[in-house]
Design a protein around this motif. Structure first.
Motif, PDB file in Angstrom:
ATOM      1  N   CYS A 178     -44.331 -60.158 -49.549  1.00 11.08           N
ATOM      2  CA  CYS A 178     -44.561 -59.295 -50.705  1.00 11.08           C
ATOM      3  C   CYS A 178     -43.278 -58.747 -51.324  1.00 11.08           C
ATOM      4  O   CYS A 178     -43.266 -58.379 -52.495  1.00 11.08           O
ATOM      5  CB  CYS A 178     -45.500 -58.155 -50.327  1.00 11.08           C
ATOM      6  N   CYS A 179     -42.202 -58.638 -50.555  1.00 10.65           N
ATOM      7  CA  CYS A 179     -40.944 -58.108 -51.076  1.00 10.65           C
ATOM      8  C   CYS A 179     -39.792 -58.676 -50.253  1.00 10.65           C
ATOM      9  O   CYS A 179     -40.000 -59.275 -49.196  1.00 10.65           O
ATOM     10  CB  CYS A 179     -40.932 -56.577 -51.047  1.00 10.65           C
ATOM     11  N   ARG A 180     -38.583 -58.448 -50.734  1.00 10.89           N
ATOM     12  CA  ARG A 180     -37.418 -59.005 -50.045  1.00 10.89           C
ATOM     13  C   ARG A 180     -37.184 -58.351 -48.688  1.00 10.89           C
ATOM     14  O   ARG A 180     -36.702 -58.987 -47.753  1.00 10.89           O
ATOM     15  CB  ARG A 180     -36.177 -58.894 -50.943  1.00 10.89           C
ATOM     16  N   GLY A 181     -37.545 -57.075 -48.529  1.00  9.31           N
ATOM     17  CA  GLY A 181     -37.419 -56.420 -47.235  1.00  9.31           C
ATOM     18  C   GLY A 181     -38.316 -57.064 -46.192  1.00  9.31           C
ATOM     19  O   GLY A 181     -37.897 -57.311 -45.056  1.00  9.31           O
ATOM     20  N   CYS A 182     -39.549 -57.327 -46.564  1.00  6.50           N
ATOM     21  CA  CYS A 182     -40.484 -57.984 -45.641  1.00  6.50           C
ATOM     22  C   CYS A 182     -40.053 -59.417 -45.358  1.00  6.50           C
ATOM     23  O   CYS A 182     -40.185 -59.892 -44.229  1.00  6.50           O
ATOM     24  CB  CYS A 182     -41.904 -57.939 -46.191  1.00  6.50           C
ATOM     25  N   LEU A 183     -39.549 -60.105 -46.376  1.00  6.63           N
ATOM     26  CA  LEU A 183     -39.061 -61.473 -46.153  1.00  6.63           C
ATOM     27  C   LEU A 183     -37.911 -61.475 -45.148  1.00  6.63           C
ATOM     28  O   LEU A 183     -37.831 -62.364 -44.293  1.00  6.63           O
ATOM     29  CB  LEU A 183     -38.611 -62.109 -47.472  1.00  6.63           C
ATOM     30  N   ALA A 184     -37.040 -60.474 -45.229  1.00  6.73           N
ATOM     31  CA  ALA A 184     -35.925 -60.403 -44.276  1.00  6.73           C
ATOM     32  C   ALA A 184     -36.428 -60.085 -42.871  1.00  6.73           C
ATOM     33  O   ALA A 184     -36.054 -60.746 -41.907  1.00  6.73           O
ATOM     34  CB  ALA A 184     -34.914 -59.353 -44.735  1.00  6.73           C
ATOM     35  N   LYS A 185     -37.294 -59.089 -42.768  1.00 11.14           N
ATOM     36  CA  LYS A 185     -37.769 -58.640 -41.455  1.00 11.14           C
ATOM     37  C   LYS A 185     -38.636 -59.682 -40.758  1.00 11.14           C
ATOM     38  O   LYS A 185     -38.450 -59.967 -39.576  1.00 11.14           O
ATOM     39  CB  LYS A 185     -38.559 -57.347 -41.623  1.00 11.14           C
ATOM     40  N   TRP A 186     -39.592 -60.244 -41.477  1.00  9.62           N
ATOM     41  CA  TRP A 186     -40.587 -61.119 -40.865  1.00  9.62           C
ATOM     42  C   TRP A 186     -40.218 -62.593 -40.885  1.00  9.62           C
ATOM     43  O   TRP A 186     -40.684 -63.370 -40.052  1.00  9.62           O
ATOM     44  CB  TRP A 186     -41.931 -60.939 -41.557  1.00  9.62           C
ATOM     45  N   HIS A 187     -39.422 -63.000 -41.876  1.00  9.45           N
ATOM     46  CA  HIS A 187     -39.164 -64.434 -42.070  1.00  9.45           C
ATOM     47  C   HIS A 187     -37.698 -64.825 -41.909  1.00  9.45           C
ATOM     48  O   HIS A 187     -37.369 -66.006 -41.965  1.00  9.45           O
ATOM     49  CB  HIS A 187     -39.658 -64.863 -43.460  1.00  9.45           C
ATOM     50  N   GLY A 188     -36.835 -63.830 -41.749  1.00  6.34           N
ATOM     51  CA  GLY A 188     -35.418 -64.132 -41.591  1.00  6.34           C
ATOM     52  C   GLY A 188     -34.752 -64.641 -42.848  1.00  6.34           C
ATOM     53  O   GLY A 188     -33.735 -65.322 -42.789  1.00  6.34           O
ATOM     54  N   ILE A 189     -35.323 -64.301 -44.021  1.00  8.29           N
ATOM     55  CA  ILE A 189     -34.749 -64.708 -45.304  1.00  8.29           C
ATOM     56  C   ILE A 189     -33.940 -63.527 -45.832  1.00  8.29           C
ATOM     57  O   ILE A 189     -34.497 -62.485 -46.183  1.00  8.29           O
ATOM     58  CB  ILE A 189     -35.848 -65.120 -46.308  1.00  8.29           C
ATOM     59  N   ALA A 190     -32.635 -63.693 -45.875  1.00  8.22           N
ATOM     60  CA  ALA A 190     -31.739 -62.600 -46.232  1.00  8.22           C
ATOM     61  C   ALA A 190     -32.011 -62.061 -47.634  1.00  8.22           C
ATOM     62  O   ALA A 190     -32.285 -62.826 -48.566  1.00  8.22           O
ATOM     63  CB  ALA A 190     -30.289 -63.063 -46.127  1.00  8.22           C
ATOM     64  N   ALA A 191     -31.911 -60.739 -47.743  1.00  2.62           N
ATOM     65  CA  ALA A 191     -32.043 -60.072 -49.042  1.00  2.62           C
ATOM     66  C   ALA A 191     -30.723 -60.179 -49.799  1.00  2.62           C
ATOM     67  O   ALA A 191     -29.712 -60.638 -49.258  1.00  2.62           O
ATOM     68  CB  ALA A 191     -32.422 -58.614 -48.824  1.00  2.62           C
ATOM     69  N   HIS A 192     -30.737 -59.772 -51.049  1.00  4.12           N
ATOM     70  CA  HIS A 192     -29.545 -59.664 -51.907  1.00  4.12           C
ATOM     71  C   HIS A 192     -28.903 -61.002 -52.247  1.00  4.12           C
ATOM     72  O   HIS A 192     -27.705 -61.054 -52.538  1.00  4.12           O
ATOM     73  CB  HIS A 192     -28.510 -58.709 -51.291  1.00  4.12           C
ATOM     74  N   GLN A 193     -29.687 -62.067 -52.187  1.00  3.32           N
ATOM     75  CA  GLN A 193     -29.228 -63.367 -52.668  1.00  3.32           C
ATOM     76  C   GLN A 193     -30.449 -64.123 -53.184  1.00  3.32           C
ATOM     77  O   GLN A 193     -31.551 -63.934 -52.676  1.00  3.32           O
ATOM     78  CB  GLN A 193     -28.491 -64.143 -51.589  1.00  3.32           C
ATOM     79  N   PRO A 194     -30.270 -64.933 -54.203  1.00  3.59           N
ATOM     80  CA  PRO A 194     -31.423 -65.647 -54.766  1.00  3.59           C
ATOM     81  C   PRO A 194     -32.091 -66.539 -53.722  1.00  3.59           C
ATOM     82  O   PRO A 194     -31.432 -67.079 -52.837  1.00  3.59           O
ATOM     83  CB  PRO A 194     -30.821 -66.503 -55.887  1.00  3.59           C
ATOM     84  N   LEU A 195     -33.391 -66.685 -53.850  1.00  3.65           N
ATOM     85  CA  LEU A 195     -34.127 -67.604 -52.972  1.00  3.65           C
ATOM     86  C   LEU A 195     -33.832 -69.040 -53.377  1.00  3.65           C
ATOM     87  O   LEU A 195     -33.819 -69.367 -54.567  1.00  3.65           O
ATOM     88  CB  LEU A 195     -35.630 -67.356 -53.073  1.00  3.65           C
ATOM     89  N   THR A 196     -33.637 -69.887 -52.402  1.00  2.00           N
ATOM     90  CA  THR A 196     -33.450 -71.306 -52.685  1.00  2.00           C
ATOM     91  C   THR A 196     -34.816 -71.936 -52.969  1.00  2.00           C
ATOM     92  O   THR A 196     -35.867 -71.349 -52.671  1.00  2.00           O
ATOM     93  CB  THR A 196     -32.807 -72.032 -51.480  1.00  2.00           C
TER      94      THR A 196
END
Length: 118
Positions: free
Chosen positions: A79-97
């Protein structure tokens, strides 16, 4: 990005994440539109609301209701970049590939399929 089976096992342990389910209206919407259209909606939402390095209103950009994909995003912590970082290991503050966006779409799709078959 994490193994989907391990992710779904972790999500099932979260009281907050497991409280999300599709209602009758959202189920019917999925049936009426079909998986291709719902998948395109998910891809569009990911691109418009999550893909930027600093999404507008991050942390508040995904409504809690109104579309099956929104519910799925909260259920799967996409749902948001914070959750993506916490749950999925996708770093915040950079565009998604493109690969990360595809992965997020797959996670949402899997949850929707499991929910529709529940």
């Amino acid at each position: 990005m994490r193994d989907e089976n391990a992710l779904f096992a972790r999500l099932a342990q979260s009281p907050f994440r497991r409280r999300f389910h599709l209602g009758a209206k959202e189920r019917q919407y999925c049936i009426d539109k079909g998986p291709a259209v719902i998948g395109q909606h998910a891809a569009d939402f990911i691109q418009q609301r999550l893909a930027a390095a600093e999404p507008r209103n991050d942390g508040k950009q995904t409504p809690m209701r109104g579309h099956p994909v929104f519910i799925a995003q909260h259920a799967t912590a996409t749902c948001c970049r914070g959750c993506l970082a916490k749950w999925h290991g996708i770093a915040a503050h950079q565009p998604l590939t493109a690969e990360q966006q595809h992965y997020i779409g797959q996670v949402i799709h899997r949850w929707l399929v499991e929910e529709m078959n529940r």
